[in-house]
Design a protein around this motif. Structure first.
Motif, short mmCIF file in Angstrom:
data_model
loop_
_atom_site.label_atom_id
_atom_site.label_comp_id
_atom_site.label_asym_id
_atom_site.label_seq_id
_atom_site.Cartn_x
_atom_site.Cartn_y
_atom_site.Cartn_z
N ARG A 54 0.84 -1.21 0.00
CA ARG A 54 0.00 0.00 0.00
C ARG A 54 0.87 1.25 0.00
NH1 ARG A 54 -4.17 2.95 -1.02
NH2 ARG A 54 -5.29 3.97 0.66
N VAL A 55 1.88 1.28 0.87
CA VAL A 55 2.79 2.42 0.93
C VAL A 55 3.55 2.57 -0.38
CG1 VAL A 55 4.88 3.31 2.04
CG2 VAL A 55 3.01 2.42 3.44
N SER A 56 4.03 1.46 -0.92
CA SER A 56 4.81 1.49 -2.15
C SER A 56 3.99 2.03 -3.32
CB SER A 56 5.32 0.07 -2.47
OG SER A 56 6.08 0.08 -3.65
N VAL A 57 2.79 1.50 -3.50
CA VAL A 57 1.95 1.93 -4.62
C VAL A 57 1.56 3.40 -4.47
CG1 VAL A 57 -0.33 1.64 -5.67
CG2 VAL A 57 1.06 -0.36 -5.17
N LYS A 58 1.21 3.80 -3.26
CA LYS A 58 0.78 5.19 -3.04
C LYS A 58 1.92 6.17 -3.31
CE LYS A 58 -1.92 7.98 0.19
NZ LYS A 58 -2.62 8.00 1.50
N LEU A 59 3.12 5.86 -2.80
CA LEU A 59 4.25 6.76 -3.00
C LEU A 59 4.69 6.79 -4.46
CD1 LEU A 59 6.35 8.71 -1.96
CD2 LEU A 59 7.74 6.74 -1.24
N SER A 61 2.90 6.20 -7.06
CA SER A 61 1.86 6.91 -7.83
C SER A 61 2.03 8.42 -7.71
CB SER A 61 0.47 6.50 -7.35
OG SER A 61 0.25 5.13 -7.55
N ARG A 62 2.31 8.87 -6.50
CA ARG A 62 2.48 10.32 -6.31
C ARG A 62 3.72 10.84 -7.03
NH1 ARG A 62 0.06 12.43 -0.63
NH2 ARG A 62 -1.91 11.28 -0.78
N GLN A 158 4.95 3.98 10.63
CA GLN A 158 4.68 5.21 9.88
C GLN A 158 5.77 6.25 10.12
OE1 GLN A 158 0.61 6.46 10.49
NE2 GLN A 158 -0.21 4.64 9.48
N PHE A 197 -0.31 11.62 4.15
CA PHE A 197 0.09 10.43 3.40
C PHE A 197 -0.29 9.15 4.13
CE2 PHE A 197 3.22 7.11 2.34
CZ PHE A 197 3.00 7.01 0.96
N ASP A 200 -4.70 7.25 5.59
CA ASP A 200 -5.61 6.14 5.27
C ASP A 200 -4.89 4.81 5.13
OD1 ASP A 200 -4.27 6.63 2.93
OD2 ASP A 200 -6.07 6.57 1.64
N ILE A 201 -3.66 4.75 5.66
CA ILE A 201 -2.87 3.51 5.58
C ILE A 201 -2.89 2.85 6.94
CG2 ILE A 201 -0.55 2.54 5.28
CD1 ILE A 201 -0.07 4.69 3.16
#
Length: 202
Positions: A54-59, A61-62, A158, A197, A200-201
């Motif tokens: 989740r962290v990898s995809v979100k970062l 993507s940004r 986090q 950031f 929601d993780i």
């Protein structure tokens, strides 16, 4: 003098202990394998935890959205980053890693197999598969090869650590967490509000 090794192997034999990218290309393995100073580091065959992904995809993507239309490009694992010393020949490269995320701003370092040379930014997201020896060796590898900025993220706690290359040595940030804002030196203009950031993780 290097130990004599089999010409073709399906996986590395730890008895030999010193491998090149040419060897690496012959291996057929389920695990993620990296080479640091010719030594093999394997990660577990099981996928990382969901929070890691989740962290990898979100970062990633940004970073992708921020860099769209710019010369810098972002890539996520699996993506080979090779660190050549005196030669770019496969058999003379002994450092190959697969960072979770990396940003490369020099297009000449990119080829069909990944990146050859130091990315501008490398992000490693910690998981149970990481070990202290691996992390220490990667820190030294990235510092020695001129990676401008190195982020280490602990997804469950986090938290962030940022290492910025100054005069060929990494200078660490303080421990960054919710309420802090990350501003990248290697990717100018990229800002990450950690409270937002990680909001929601879970």
């Amino acid at each position: 003098m290097e130990s004599e090794k089999p010409s073709t192997v399906n996986e590395p034999d730890v008895r030999y202990g010193y491998y090149s990218y040419a060897d690496y290309l012959t291996w057929q393995m389920d695990e993620v394998v990296e080479l640091i100073k010719g030594k093999v580091f394997k990660r577990a065959a099981a996928a990382p935890k969901r929070i890691h992904q989740r962290v990898s995809v979100k970062l990633a993507s940004r970073l992708y959205v921020f860099l769209e239309g710019k010369k810098c490009q972002v890539y996520d694992a699996p993506f080979d980053v090779r660190f050549p010393k005196k030669s770019k020949e496969d058999r003379k490269i002994h450092d190959v890693v697969q960072p979770d995320i990396c940003v490369i701003c020099d297009p000449s370092k990119l080829d069909e197999r990944g990146c050859i040379g130091a990315p501008d930014l490398i992000v490693e997201i910690l998981s149970p598969g990481n070990n202290k020896v691996e992390l220490q060796n990667k820190f030294e590898l990235y510092e020695e090869n001129g990676v401008k900025e190195y982020w280490v993220i602990h997804p469950e706690q986090q938290t962030f650590f940022i290492y910025t290359l100054i005069d060929s040595k990494y200078q660490p940030s303080h421990l960054l967490t919710s309420g802090d804002v990350v501003e990248s030196v290697a990717v100018p203009g990229f800002v990450l509000d950690l409270e937002e950031f990680f909001g929601d993780i879970e």
